[in-house]
Design a protein around this motif. Structure first.
Motif, mmCIF file in Angstrom:
data_model
loop_
_atom_site.group_PDB
_atom_site.id
_atom_site.type_symbol
_atom_site.label_atom_id
_atom_site.label_comp_id
_atom_site.label_asym_id
_atom_site.label_seq_id
_atom_site.Cartn_x
_atom_site.Cartn_y
_atom_site.Cartn_z
ATOM 1 N N ALA A 149 0.852 -1.197 0.000
ATOM 2 C CA ALA A 149 0.000 0.000 0.000
ATOM 3 C C ALA A 149 0.885 1.243 0.000
ATOM 4 O O ALA A 149 2.011 1.220 0.521
ATOM 5 C CB ALA A 149 -0.921 -0.001 1.218
ATOM 6 N N ARG A 150 0.356 2.316 -0.598
ATOM 7 C CA ARG A 150 1.102 3.573 -0.660
ATOM 8 C C ARG A 150 0.125 4.725 -0.581
ATOM 9 O O ARG A 150 -0.816 4.821 -1.390
ATOM 10 C CB ARG A 150 1.883 3.651 -1.965
ATOM 11 N N SER A 151 0.313 5.591 0.412
ATOM 12 C CA SER A 151 -0.515 6.799 0.508
ATOM 13 C C SER A 151 0.276 8.047 0.150
ATOM 14 O O SER A 151 -0.299 9.143 0.014
ATOM 15 C CB SER A 151 -1.096 6.943 1.923
ATOM 16 N N ALA A 152 1.587 7.906 -0.010
ATOM 17 C CA ALA A 152 2.445 9.060 -0.307
ATOM 18 C C ALA A 152 2.270 9.515 -1.748
ATOM 19 O O ALA A 152 2.303 8.690 -2.673
ATOM 20 C CB ALA A 152 3.898 8.704 -0.048
ATOM 21 N N THR A 153 2.113 10.832 -1.931
ATOM 22 C CA THR A 153 2.085 11.439 -3.271
ATOM 23 C C THR A 153 2.924 12.710 -3.231
ATOM 24 O O THR A 153 3.011 13.404 -2.209
ATOM 25 C CB THR A 153 0.663 11.787 -3.712
ATOM 26 N N VAL A 154 3.555 13.003 -4.370
ATOM 27 C CA VAL A 154 4.412 14.181 -4.442
ATOM 28 C C VAL A 154 3.568 15.444 -4.209
ATOM 29 O O VAL A 154 2.503 15.614 -4.808
ATOM 30 C CB VAL A 154 5.126 14.258 -5.802
ATOM 31 N N GLY A 155 4.071 16.318 -3.303
ATOM 32 C CA GLY A 155 3.377 17.568 -3.017
ATOM 33 C C GLY A 155 2.502 17.503 -1.795
ATOM 34 O O GLY A 155 2.164 18.550 -1.212
ATOM 35 N N SER A 156 2.086 16.312 -1.390
ATOM 36 C CA SER A 156 1.291 16.203 -0.170
ATOM 37 C C SER A 156 2.213 16.315 1.032
ATOM 38 O O SER A 156 3.432 16.225 0.933
ATOM 39 C CB SER A 156 0.539 14.875 -0.143
ATOM 40 N N VAL A 157 1.623 16.533 2.183
ATOM 41 C CA VAL A 157 2.400 16.723 3.403
ATOM 42 C C VAL A 157 2.388 15.437 4.202
ATOM 43 O O VAL A 157 1.325 14.869 4.470
ATOM 44 C CB VAL A 157 1.839 17.880 4.246
ATOM 45 N N ALA A 158 3.589 14.998 4.577
ATOM 46 C CA ALA A 158 3.715 13.805 5.409
ATOM 47 C C ALA A 158 3.570 14.205 6.855
ATOM 48 O O ALA A 158 4.376 14.983 7.381
ATOM 49 C CB ALA A 158 5.058 13.142 5.174
ATOM 50 N N ALA A 159 2.539 13.719 7.511
ATOM 51 C CA ALA A 159 2.328 14.028 8.921
ATOM 52 C C ALA A 159 3.114 13.037 9.769
ATOM 53 O O ALA A 159 3.273 11.867 9.416
ATOM 54 C CB ALA A 159 0.843 13.958 9.262
ATOM 55 N N GLU A 160 3.586 13.496 10.886
ATOM 56 C CA GLU A 160 4.365 12.635 11.770
ATOM 57 C C GLU A 160 3.496 11.483 12.273
ATOM 58 O O GLU A 160 2.388 11.694 12.756
ATOM 59 C CB GLU A 160 4.902 13.452 12.937
ATOM 60 N N GLY A 161 4.021 10.242 12.105
ATOM 61 C CA GLY A 161 3.304 9.061 12.592
ATOM 62 C C GLY A 161 2.293 8.478 11.617
ATOM 63 O O GLY A 161 1.734 7.408 11.870
ATOM 64 N N THR A 162 2.036 9.151 10.504
ATOM 65 C CA THR A 162 1.085 8.633 9.517
ATOM 66 C C THR A 162 1.822 7.743 8.518
ATOM 67 O O THR A 162 2.834 8.166 7.935
ATOM 68 C CB THR A 162 0.392 9.781 8.767
ATOM 69 N N ALA A 163 1.314 6.524 8.324
ATOM 70 C CA ALA A 163 1.983 5.565 7.432
ATOM 71 C C ALA A 163 1.894 6.032 5.988
ATOM 72 O O ALA A 163 0.817 6.394 5.492
ATOM 73 C CB ALA A 163 1.346 4.191 7.572
ATOM 74 N N LEU A 164 3.041 6.043 5.331
ATOM 75 C CA LEU A 164 3.115 6.392 3.917
ATOM 76 C C LEU A 164 3.125 5.131 3.034
ATOM 77 O O LEU A 164 2.649 5.167 1.903
ATOM 78 C CB LEU A 164 4.372 7.212 3.642
ATOM 79 N N PHE A 165 3.698 4.042 3.566
ATOM 80 C CA PHE A 165 3.817 2.792 2.810
ATOM 81 C C PHE A 165 3.551 1.604 3.742
ATOM 82 O O PHE A 165 3.805 1.678 4.950
ATOM 83 C CB PHE A 165 5.226 2.633 2.211
ATOM 84 N N GLU A 166 3.057 0.528 3.132
ATOM 85 C CA GLU A 166 2.987 -0.757 3.835
ATOM 86 C C GLU A 166 3.844 -1.742 3.055
ATOM 87 O O GLU A 166 3.616 -1.966 1.861
ATOM 88 C CB GLU A 166 1.554 -1.278 3.937
ATOM 89 N N ILE A 167 4.839 -2.299 3.727
ATOM 90 C CA ILE A 167 5.768 -3.245 3.115
ATOM 91 C C ILE A 167 5.589 -4.599 3.798
ATOM 92 O O ILE A 167 5.482 -4.670 5.025
ATOM 93 C CB ILE A 167 7.238 -2.785 3.268
#
Length: 416
Positions: free
Chosen positions: A239-257
């Motif tokens: 899974a991937r929630s990260a996208t260019v330009g969005s803001v990564a919040a502390e503690g929020t998962a960006l990827f599931e490996i």
């Protein structure tokens, strides 16, 4: 519609016709007496009448209420003779060359009868040696049933395959359904260490990654410098929630490996079946999408009960180096509770119903013959043979229905 069986049957029929196979080759009850083909004459007891120089022997297989045995009556110039007027011996040669002899002795009812039983199938070459009122007599004839001849090339083109009967095992198996899941502890949710905008994303869902590989680049709101978000384990991006330009919040998962090189197979076992299933037994897992199977071993039976299905969950590990077993996929499986050795087994595909009996078709050269068998235990692939076959007999294991169809086409009869 699968046309292959129909086309195979048509091809077999046409090929046999082209080879000149006679219509009655499978069940010819007509006898060759001293080498001459003659229509069988029936006597008053329903047996075959064998005549020579005014003497006659009427020979039958008595089957009514008793095990099949040879029975005979003697005649001279058409008149019955007492059983004491002669002796009769019948010698049989079965397909494959096995021989047996039956000596008939006088009975109180005026007939002669053998002590031995005539085993199935009643298909053999017959030689009768008799002495009636001092006259030595001999006859030879064929008495075949459930038999056909198929040339090797025709059999091969029709897909008919044989294999020797041999020892094997019969498994006590339970058919169950299951679900593939990642192994706990082999998955990671990857988050940003510091909040900030995402400047670069380096992977997509489904990509394989190694431990330490960069997944994304984030610019820290605190230092205004970019830093790499890396994978803590080797695995596949689920899974991937990260996208260019969005803001990564502390503690929020960006990827599931997840490491999917090994998966769990959670099998749902219902009712009393759960009492027989213990860790350590073999499991065959089948992928529903393409029928591919894999072998594994049951690792544990979970102590609880699945709430939705009210089933007991039995768990096994499944190797998945090629990645073709996918988490979340439904599978079916056979759990082998026990295996029982059997002296003789044949594949279930070898069995056919023939004249209300279970038979297999034995091949000797180009000749095929229905062989009645007594069956024992069976599992999903094989059945135990208690009697009717011997180790090494070659039986049809593929396209056995074509052999049955050819025998039935020729009108085979149970005739002696």
């Amino acid at each position: 519609m699968n046309l292959r069986p129909l086309l195979s049957a048509m091809a077999l029929s046409l090929s046999l016709a082209a080879c000149g196979a006679p219509d009655d080759h499978a069940g010819d009850a007509h006898g060759h007496e001293e080498g001459a083909h003659a229509e069988a004459v029936r006597g008053e007891h329903g047996g075959r009448v064998l005549e020579q120089d005014g003497f006659a022997v009427e020979l039958a297989i008595a089957e009514s209420g008793t095990p099949p045995t040879f029975q005979a009556w003697l005649y001279h110039d058409g008149k019955p003779l007492p059983a004491s007027a002669g002796r009769v011996q019948v010698e049989l040669t079965r397909l494959g060359g096995a021989r047996e002899a039956h000596a008939l002795v006088p009975q109180a009812d005026g007939s002669l009868r053998a002590d031995g039983t005539v085993g199935e199938p009643h298909s053999f070459d017959v030689e009768v040696n008799a002495t009636v009122d001092g006259k030595a007599l001999r006859w030879r004839y064929e008495s075949y049933e459930g038999r056909t001849t198929i040339p090797a090339q025709v059999a091969d083109e029709s897909g008919i395959r044989v294999a020797p009967v041999q020892a094997g095992t019969i498994a006590d198996e339970h058919e169950v359904q299951g679900l593939l899941t990642p192994i706990e502890g082999r998955a990671a949710h990857v988050a940003a260490r510091f909040p900030g905008p995402i400047r670069r994303v380096a992977v997509e869902i489904g990509d394989r990654v190694r431990a330490g590989q960069t997944l994304a680049t984030v610019e820290s709101n605190l230092s205004l410098t970019p830093y790499a978000v890396t994978s803590p384990i080797a695995g596949v991006v689920l899974a991937r929630s990260a996208t260019v330009g969005s803001v990564a919040a502390e503690g929020t998962a960006l990827f599931e490996i997840a490491d999917l090189s090994t998966l769990w197979v959670d099998l749902h076992v219902f009712g009393r079946d759960a009492q027989h299933i213990v860790p350590g037994v073999p499991v065959t897992v089948t992928r529903l999408s393409d029928g591919v199977t894999a072998q594994t071993t049951l690792e544990r039976v979970l102590p609880g009960t699945a709430t939705a299905s009210q089933s007991t969950v039995a768990r096994a590990a499944l190797a998945n180096e090629d990645g073709l077993w996918r988490p979340g996929s439904a599978v079916k499986a056979r759990i082998t509770v026990a295996e029982q050795p059997a002296a003789l087994v044949v594949p279930l595909a070898a069995l056919q119903a023939f004249r209300d009996r279970d038979v297999v078709f034995v091949r000797v050269g180009d000749i095929y013959e229905a062989r009645p068998v007594e069956l024992g235990q069976r599992d999903a692939g094989h059945v135990e043979i208690l009697s009717g076959l011997a180790a090494g007999d070659e039986v049809v294991v593929e396209q056995s229905y074509l052999v049955k169809a050819d025998i039935e086409k020729s009108g085979a009869s149970h005739d002696h």
